[in-house]
Design a protein around this motif. Structure first.
Motif, PDB file in Angstrom:
ATOM      1  N   VAL A 185       0.859  -1.184   0.000  1.00 14.86           N
ATOM      2  CA  VAL A 185       0.000   0.000   0.000  1.00 14.86           C
ATOM      3  C   VAL A 185       0.890   1.227   0.000  1.00 14.86           C
ATOM      4  N   HIS A 186       0.660   2.070  -0.994  1.00 22.11           N
ATOM      5  CA  HIS A 186       1.434   3.302  -1.147  1.00 22.11           C
ATOM      6  C   HIS A 186       0.648   4.511  -0.601  1.00 22.11           C
ATOM      7  N   ARG A 187      -0.669   4.470  -0.823  1.00 19.19           N
ATOM      8  CA  ARG A 187      -1.511   5.589  -0.387  1.00 19.19           C
ATOM      9  C   ARG A 187      -2.941   5.090  -0.194  1.00 19.19           C
ATOM     10  N   VAL A 188      -3.627   5.634   0.799  1.00 16.29           N
ATOM     11  CA  VAL A 188      -5.041   5.321   1.034  1.00 16.29           C
ATOM     12  C   VAL A 188      -5.785   6.621   1.266  1.00 16.29           C
ATOM     13  N   ASN A 189      -6.872   6.774   0.557  1.00  7.54           N
ATOM     14  CA  ASN A 189      -7.795   7.878   0.806  1.00  7.54           C
ATOM     15  C   ASN A 189      -9.090   7.221   1.266  1.00  7.54           C
ATOM     16  N   LEU A 190      -9.486   7.479   2.504  1.00  3.20           N
ATOM     17  CA  LEU A 190     -10.604   6.776   3.113  1.00  3.20           C
ATOM     18  C   LEU A 190     -11.652   7.783   3.571  1.00  3.20           C
ATOM     19  N   THR A 249     -14.797  -4.289  -4.742  1.00  2.00           N
ATOM     20  CA  THR A 249     -13.431  -3.918  -5.105  1.00  2.00           C
ATOM     21  C   THR A 249     -13.342  -3.820  -6.625  1.00  2.00           C
ATOM     22  N   GLU A 250     -12.808  -2.701  -7.096  1.00  2.00           N
ATOM     23  CA  GLU A 250     -12.693  -2.473  -8.540  1.00  2.00           C
ATOM     24  C   GLU A 250     -11.335  -1.863  -8.866  1.00  2.00           C
ATOM     25  N   ILE A 251     -10.652  -2.457  -9.820  1.00  2.56           N
ATOM     26  CA  ILE A 251      -9.394  -1.898 -10.321  1.00  2.56           C
ATOM     27  C   ILE A 251      -9.744  -0.736 -11.230  1.00  2.56           C
ATOM     28  N   THR A 252      -9.160   0.430 -10.972  1.00  6.68           N
ATOM     29  CA  THR A 252      -9.494   1.605 -11.779  1.00  6.68           C
ATOM     30  C   THR A 252      -8.349   2.102 -12.647  1.00  6.68           C
ATOM     31  N   LYS A 253      -7.100   1.757 -12.274  1.00  3.31           N
ATOM     32  CA  LYS A 253      -5.965   2.221 -13.077  1.00  3.31           C
ATOM     33  C   LYS A 253      -4.788   1.284 -12.856  1.00  3.31           C
ATOM     34  N   VAL A 254      -4.118   0.950 -13.952  1.00  7.23           N
ATOM     35  CA  VAL A 254      -2.916   0.128 -13.885  1.00  7.23           C
ATOM     36  C   VAL A 254      -1.803   0.883 -14.584  1.00  7.23           C
ATOM     37  N   GLY A 255      -0.745   1.187 -13.842  1.00  7.50           N
ATOM     38  CA  GLY A 255       0.417   1.866 -14.413  1.00  7.50           C
ATOM     39  C   GLY A 255       1.582   0.892 -14.505  1.00  7.50           C
ATOM     40  N   GLY A 256       2.762   1.403 -14.757  1.00  7.20           N
ATOM     41  CA  GLY A 256       3.939   0.562 -14.873  1.00  7.20           C
ATOM     42  C   GLY A 256       4.310  -0.130 -13.577  1.00  7.20           C
ATOM     43  N   ALA A 257       4.159   0.571 -12.462  1.00  9.52           N
ATOM     44  CA  ALA A 257       4.530   0.001 -11.158  1.00  9.52           C
ATOM     45  C   ALA A 257       3.439   0.190 -10.117  1.00  9.52           C
ATOM     46  N   LEU A 261     -12.983   3.788  -0.167  1.00  6.91           N
ATOM     47  CA  LEU A 261     -11.525   3.885  -0.161  1.00  6.91           C
ATOM     48  C   LEU A 261     -11.007   3.980  -1.582  1.00  6.91           C
ATOM     49  N   GLU A 262      -9.957   4.748  -1.761  1.00  3.56           N
ATOM     50  CA  GLU A 262      -9.140   4.676  -2.962  1.00  3.56           C
ATOM     51  C   GLU A 262      -7.762   4.258  -2.472  1.00  3.56           C
ATOM     52  N   VAL A 263      -7.274   3.142  -2.988  1.00  2.00           N
ATOM     53  CA  VAL A 263      -6.010   2.574  -2.538  1.00  2.00           C
ATOM     54  C   VAL A 263      -5.044   2.531  -3.706  1.00  2.00           C
ATOM     55  N   ALA A 264      -3.844   3.067  -3.505  1.00  2.00           N
ATOM     56  CA  ALA A 264      -2.783   2.972  -4.500  1.00  2.00           C
ATOM     57  C   ALA A 264      -1.793   1.927  -4.014  1.00  2.00           C
ATOM     58  N   LEU A 265      -1.597   0.909  -4.839  1.00  2.00           N
ATOM     59  CA  LEU A 265      -0.631  -0.143  -4.535  1.00  2.00           C
ATOM     60  C   LEU A 265       0.601   0.071  -5.398  1.00  2.00           C
ATOM     61  N   GLY A 266       1.747  -0.113  -4.796  1.00  2.00           N
ATOM     62  CA  GLY A 266       3.001  -0.062  -5.542  1.00  2.00           C
ATOM     63  C   GLY A 266       3.596  -1.450  -5.606  1.00  2.00           C
ATOM     64  N   CYS A 267       4.235  -1.758  -6.700  1.00  2.00           N
ATOM     65  CA  CYS A 267       4.926  -3.031  -6.842  1.00  2.00           C
ATOM     66  C   CYS A 267       6.351  -2.822  -6.323  1.00  2.00           C
ATOM     67  N   ALA A 268       6.794  -3.696  -5.417  1.00  2.00           N
ATOM     68  CA  ALA A 268       8.115  -3.552  -4.796  1.00  2.00           C
ATOM     69  C   ALA A 268       8.856  -4.885  -4.824  1.00  2.00           C
ATOM     70  N   GLY A 297      12.763  -3.983  -1.126  1.00  2.00           N
ATOM     71  CA  GLY A 297      11.623  -3.080  -0.997  1.00  2.00           C
ATOM     72  C   GLY A 297      11.591  -1.939  -1.993  1.00  2.00           C
ATOM     73  N   ARG A 298      12.507  -1.936  -2.946  1.00  6.86           N
ATOM     74  CA  ARG A 298      12.548  -0.855  -3.943  1.00  6.86           C
ATOM     75  C   ARG A 298      11.442  -1.045  -4.976  1.00  6.86           C
ATOM     76  N   PRO A 299      10.991   0.041  -5.580  1.00  6.41           N
ATOM     77  CA  PRO A 299       9.945  -0.054  -6.610  1.00  6.41           C
ATOM     78  C   PRO A 299      10.364  -0.962  -7.763  1.00  6.41           C
ATOM     79  N   ALA A 300       9.375  -1.625  -8.337  1.00  2.00           N
ATOM     80  CA  ALA A 300       9.611  -2.519  -9.477  1.00  2.00           C
ATOM     81  C   ALA A 300       8.428  -2.422 -10.429  1.00  2.00           C
ATOM     82  N   ARG A 301       8.670  -2.700 -11.685  1.00  2.23           N
ATOM     83  CA  ARG A 301       7.582  -2.744 -12.654  1.00  2.23           C
ATOM     84  C   ARG A 301       6.707  -3.965 -12.351  1.00  2.23           C
ATOM     85  N   ILE A 302       5.439  -3.812 -12.604  1.00  2.00           N
ATOM     86  CA  ILE A 302       4.526  -4.946 -12.471  1.00  2.00           C
ATOM     87  C   ILE A 302       4.879  -5.929 -13.580  1.00  2.00           C
TER      88      ILE A 302
END
Length: 136
Positions: free
Chosen positions: A57-62, A78-86, A104-111, A116-121
């Motif tokens: 979890v990178h960010r949560v707006n609740l 639960t609905e996926i609304t956007k898929v980026g590179g990571a 909730l709006e939840v931003a997940l980061g791939c690590a 623990g560093r960012p990675a591409r999905i």
């Protein structure tokens, strides 16, 4: 696709007044996200085992709207609304019958698992997630 997950509110989920403790909505949301990924044929354990990365979890707006109470059954959509590179953005909506409880709006980061560093999905996962939300 909107994934539906139901749960019952137990005593351990509530405060002294029988209302769901605010932080428990995050735990409920995590369960619902895990089940949504599993329904896609993409369980989190597979992402870790096959690619050595994980979603964090990178960010949560609740936004709390109404309380859930002891012994009620609530539904989490639960609905996926956007898929980026990571990153993946997911909206989650809590309902009691037709009453909106929490959004909730939840931003997940791939690590990377190791550091623990960012990675591409991984490409196969990005395709699954994008196809689920109708993104190409």
């Amino acid at each position: 696709m909107i994934h539906h997950y139901e749960l019952r509110v137990y005593y351990q989920d509530t405060d002294a007044g029988g209302i769901v403790y605010h932080a428990n909505y995050l735990a409920f949301a995590e369960r619902a996200r895990a089940e949504a990924l599993r329904a896609l044929g993409a369980p989190h354990t597979q992402l870790v085992a096959e690619h050595g990365v994980m979603f964090v979890v990178h960010r949560v707006n609740l936004h709390y709207q109404r309380p859930a109470r002891l012994d009620e059954v609530i539904r989490i959509e639960t609905e996926i609304t956007k898929v980026g590179g990571a990153t993946v953005t997911i909206n989650q909506h809590f309902w009691r019958d037709s009453d909106s409880l929490v959004v909730l709006e939840v931003a997940l980061g791939c690590a990377r698992l190791g550091d623990g560093r960012p990675a591409r999905i991984p490409a196969d996962w990005a395709r699954r997630l994008k196809s689920e939300k109708g993104q190409t």
